[in-house]
Design a protein around this motif. Structure first.
Motif, PDB file in Angstrom:
ATOM      1  N   ILE A   5       2.244  -4.917   6.056  1.00 43.22           N
ATOM      2  CA  ILE A   5       1.639  -5.126   4.742  1.00 43.22           C
ATOM      3  C   ILE A   5       1.344  -3.746   4.153  1.00 43.22           C
ATOM      4  O   ILE A   5       0.842  -2.864   4.856  1.00 43.22           O
ATOM      5  N   LEU A   7      -0.853  -1.296   1.920  1.00 46.72           N
ATOM      6  CA  LEU A   7      -2.226  -1.174   1.424  1.00 46.72           C
ATOM      7  C   LEU A   7      -2.308   0.035   0.499  1.00 46.72           C
ATOM      8  O   LEU A   7      -1.711   1.072   0.791  1.00 46.72           O
ATOM      9  N   LYS A  17     -10.689  -1.601   0.513  1.00 48.84           N
ATOM     10  CA  LYS A  17      -9.447  -1.430   1.283  1.00 48.84           C
ATOM     11  C   LYS A  17      -9.770  -1.159   2.741  1.00 48.84           C
ATOM     12  O   LYS A  17      -9.140  -1.713   3.640  1.00 48.84           O
ATOM     13  N   VAL A  20     -10.773  -4.331   4.484  1.00 52.44           N
ATOM     14  CA  VAL A  20      -9.594  -5.171   4.722  1.00 52.44           C
ATOM     15  C   VAL A  20      -8.729  -4.555   5.822  1.00 52.44           C
ATOM     16  O   VAL A  20      -8.220  -5.265   6.692  1.00 52.44           O
ATOM     17  N   TYR A  31       0.239  -2.858   9.129  1.00 51.47           N
ATOM     18  CA  TYR A  31       0.165  -2.431   7.729  1.00 51.47           C
ATOM     19  C   TYR A  31       0.612  -0.981   7.633  1.00 51.47           C
ATOM     20  O   TYR A  31       0.646  -0.247   8.618  1.00 51.47           O
ATOM     21  N   LYS A  62       4.317  -7.635   1.847  1.00 53.32           N
ATOM     22  CA  LYS A  62       3.486  -7.850   0.666  1.00 53.32           C
ATOM     23  C   LYS A  62       2.586  -6.631   0.499  1.00 53.32           C
ATOM     24  O   LYS A  62       2.509  -5.802   1.399  1.00 53.32           O
ATOM     25  N   LEU A  64      -1.419  -5.308  -0.626  1.00 57.05           N
ATOM     26  CA  LEU A  64      -2.832  -5.563  -0.913  1.00 57.05           C
ATOM     27  C   LEU A  64      -3.341  -4.314  -1.616  1.00 57.05           C
ATOM     28  O   LEU A  64      -3.318  -3.224  -1.029  1.00 57.05           O
ATOM     29  N   LEU A 106      -1.442  -8.814  -3.891  1.00 54.17           N
ATOM     30  CA  LEU A 106      -2.785  -9.308  -4.185  1.00 54.17           C
ATOM     31  C   LEU A 106      -3.647  -8.112  -4.558  1.00 54.17           C
ATOM     32  O   LEU A 106      -3.718  -7.135  -3.807  1.00 54.17           O
ATOM     33  N   CYS A 107      -4.297  -8.196  -5.706  1.00 54.89           N
ATOM     34  CA  CYS A 107      -5.140  -7.114  -6.215  1.00 54.89           C
ATOM     35  C   CYS A 107      -6.578  -7.602  -6.310  1.00 54.89           C
ATOM     36  O   CYS A 107      -6.830  -8.720  -6.772  1.00 54.89           O
ATOM     37  N   VAL A 122      -7.616 -12.426   1.441  1.00 53.13           N
ATOM     38  CA  VAL A 122      -6.457 -11.809   2.087  1.00 53.13           C
ATOM     39  C   VAL A 122      -5.834 -12.783   3.082  1.00 53.13           C
ATOM     40  O   VAL A 122      -4.610 -12.975   3.105  1.00 53.13           O
TER      41      VAL A 122
END
Length: 149
Positions: A5, A7, A17, A20, A31, A62, A64, A106-107, A122
């Motif tokens: 993912i 970030l 952040k 997460v 990530y 994806k 984040l 996703l924001c 998340v």
């Protein structure tokens, strides 16, 4: 998830952040962190771009993304061809943007969403599949709009 993912955050989203990121470590989700790394003032378009380009290139599954409100970084992300970013602060939106819109970024806003809610959103976002079917036609239309500029 076989790919990591992405970030990224500006200074306004840095702490969220980090919360997460710690959660992803805890649950064993890979990530790639594109920064910021210290919370110093920086611009959200500069932070969104490399993370989103990694998603489009297939290097990351994806993204984040975090800024003060989540709005600026989502606007920036949506300028990258192939990104369908959503700014969410509620569970229904985080789930259904995956189910119906096949969102790939996703924001969230560090000044809007607390760490507990962010982690919940998340998890919903990362674990909710795209339903396809009638929704694919709409995604195709979004892609067509993007191609036409």
């Amino acid at each position: 998830m076989s790919k990591p993912i992405a970030l990224a955050a500006d200074h306004g989203g840095f702490e969220l952040k980090e919360a997460v990121r710690a959660h992803l470590d805890e649950i064993g989700v890979a990530y790639k962190d594109f920064g910021s790394f210290d919370g110093a003032s920086c611009d959200y378009p500069d932070m969104a771009e490399p993370a989103c380009r990694a998603v489009v290139a297939g290097e990351c599954d994806k993204a984040l993304l975090f800024c003060g409100t989540g709005v600026g970084i989502s606007m920036s992300a949506n300028k990258i061809h192939g990104i369908r970013a959503c700014c969410c602060s509620d569970a229904f939106s985080a789930e259904y943007t995956r189910r119906h819109n096949d969102a790939n970024a996703l924001c969230m806003g560090g000044r809007v969403v607390g760490a507990g809610l962010a982690i919940y959103l998340v998890d919903l976002f990362l674990n909710t599949p795209f339903e396809g079917g009638r929704h694919q036609r709409r995604i195709d239309k979004i892609t067509d709009l993007e191609q036409r500029g």
